[in-house]
Scaffold this motif. Structure first.
Motif, PDB file in Angstrom:
ATOM      1  N   THR A  27      30.168  55.890  39.306  1.00 56.43           N
ATOM      2  CA  THR A  27      30.750  54.556  39.049  1.00 56.43           C
ATOM      3  C   THR A  27      31.812  55.203  38.034  1.00 56.43           C
ATOM      4  OG1 THR A  27      29.267  53.964  37.435  1.00 56.43           O
ATOM      5  CG2 THR A  27      29.182  52.963  39.688  1.00 56.43           C
ATOM      6  N   TYR A  60      42.872  53.638  37.440  1.00 53.70           N
ATOM      7  CA  TYR A  60      43.067  53.672  38.870  1.00 53.70           C
ATOM      8  C   TYR A  60      42.125  54.687  39.483  1.00 53.70           C
ATOM      9  CZ  TYR A  60      47.434  51.274  38.511  1.00 53.70           C
ATOM     10  OH  TYR A  60      48.475  50.301  38.127  1.00 53.70           O
ATOM     11  N   ASP A  64      44.296  52.374  43.405  1.00 58.26           N
ATOM     12  CA  ASP A  64      43.645  50.944  43.461  1.00 58.26           C
ATOM     13  C   ASP A  64      43.348  50.783  41.716  1.00 58.26           C
ATOM     14  OD1 ASP A  64      43.656  50.285  46.120  1.00 58.26           O
ATOM     15  OD2 ASP A  64      41.943  51.406  46.366  1.00 58.26           O
ATOM     16  N   ASP A  65      43.878  49.758  41.002  1.00 63.51           N
ATOM     17  CA  ASP A  65      43.629  49.318  39.922  1.00 63.51           C
ATOM     18  C   ASP A  65      42.118  48.756  39.781  1.00 63.51           C
ATOM     19  OD1 ASP A  65      43.504  48.159  37.226  1.00 63.51           O
ATOM     20  OD2 ASP A  65      45.645  47.541  37.515  1.00 63.51           O
ATOM     21  N   VAL A  66      41.643  49.242  38.812  1.00 67.96           N
ATOM     22  CA  VAL A  66      40.051  49.060  38.759  1.00 67.96           C
ATOM     23  C   VAL A  66      39.881  47.515  38.355  1.00 67.96           C
ATOM     24  CG1 VAL A  66      39.123  51.158  38.609  1.00 67.96           C
ATOM     25  CG2 VAL A  66      39.450  49.999  36.561  1.00 67.96           C
ATOM     26  N   PHE A  68      41.315  45.126  39.656  1.00 72.02           N
ATOM     27  CA  PHE A  68      41.304  44.233  40.852  1.00 72.02           C
ATOM     28  C   PHE A  68      40.121  44.668  41.429  1.00 72.02           C
ATOM     29  CE2 PHE A  68      45.686  44.443  39.532  1.00 72.02           C
ATOM     30  CZ  PHE A  68      45.875  42.974  39.189  1.00 72.02           C
ATOM     31  N   LEU A  69      39.197  45.580  41.200  1.00 74.35           N
ATOM     32  CA  LEU A  69      37.926  46.063  41.918  1.00 74.35           C
ATOM     33  C   LEU A  69      36.827  45.559  41.329  1.00 74.35           C
ATOM     34  CD1 LEU A  69      39.341  49.758  43.035  1.00 74.35           C
ATOM     35  CD2 LEU A  69      39.328  47.540  44.482  1.00 74.35           C
ATOM     36  N   ASP A  70      36.140  46.653  40.762  1.00 73.52           N
ATOM     37  CA  ASP A  70      34.779  46.060  40.208  1.00 73.52           C
ATOM     38  C   ASP A  70      34.602  46.702  38.741  1.00 73.52           C
ATOM     39  OD1 ASP A  70      33.448  44.989  42.159  1.00 73.52           O
ATOM     40  OD2 ASP A  70      33.112  46.756  43.050  1.00 73.52           O
ATOM     41  N   HIS A  71      35.941  46.797  38.103  1.00 70.75           N
ATOM     42  CA  HIS A  71      35.951  47.154  36.430  1.00 70.75           C
ATOM     43  C   HIS A  71      35.392  48.717  36.328  1.00 70.75           C
ATOM     44  CE1 HIS A  71      38.319  43.578  35.331  1.00 70.75           C
ATOM     45  NE2 HIS A  71      37.446  43.100  36.396  1.00 70.75           N
ATOM     46  N   THR A  74      33.468  50.141  39.369  1.00 69.36           N
ATOM     47  CA  THR A  74      34.078  50.777  40.511  1.00 69.36           C
ATOM     48  C   THR A  74      33.586  51.702  40.929  1.00 69.36           C
ATOM     49  OG1 THR A  74      36.085  49.528  39.782  1.00 69.36           O
ATOM     50  CG2 THR A  74      36.291  51.415  41.353  1.00 69.36           C
ATOM     51  N   THR A  76      33.215  55.695  42.292  1.00 72.11           N
ATOM     52  CA  THR A  76      34.119  56.938  42.401  1.00 72.11           C
ATOM     53  C   THR A  76      33.575  57.826  43.372  1.00 72.11           C
ATOM     54  OG1 THR A  76      32.599  57.622  40.369  1.00 72.11           O
ATOM     55  CG2 THR A  76      34.743  56.441  39.959  1.00 72.11           C
TER      56      THR A  76
END
Length: 91
Positions: A27, A60, A64-66, A68-71, A74, A76
């Motif tokens: 992550t 990112y 993808d900007d994190v 807008f994901l799961d901070h 997210t 990896t």
């Protein structure tokens, strides 16, 4: 999982001038922990005292900007490219 992390110019003092470094973790949080283990103090410039991404730092995973994901949670995936980009303000 090994990932590539692009380091902005302002943080390269932590990485001896390297613009891209390798880190590992499943992550974003684990990757930042690994980075901090290799380059002491760098995580504190990306994450604030409450453990959240600093307001004016964009991260990112791939394209993808994190935020807008799961901070910081997210995923990896192996071989991913992570970019740390300080926001630029002005007017």
């Amino acid at each position: 999982m090994s990932v590539s992390v692009r380091i902005p110019t302002i943080l390269r003092t932590y990485t001896s001038g390297e613009s891209e470094v390798s880190a590992s973790g499943a992550t974003l949080s684990e990757v930042l922990d690994d980075l901090d283990g290799q380059y002491s103090g760098i995580k504190g410039r990306i994450v604030d005292e409450s453990g959240e991404l600093r307001r004016f730092v964009n991260v990112y995973v791939g394209n993808d900007d994190v935020r807008f994901l799961d901070h910081l949670s997210t995923p990896t995936p192996d071989g991913a490219q992570i970019s740390v980009i300080p926001a630029v303000a002005g007017g």
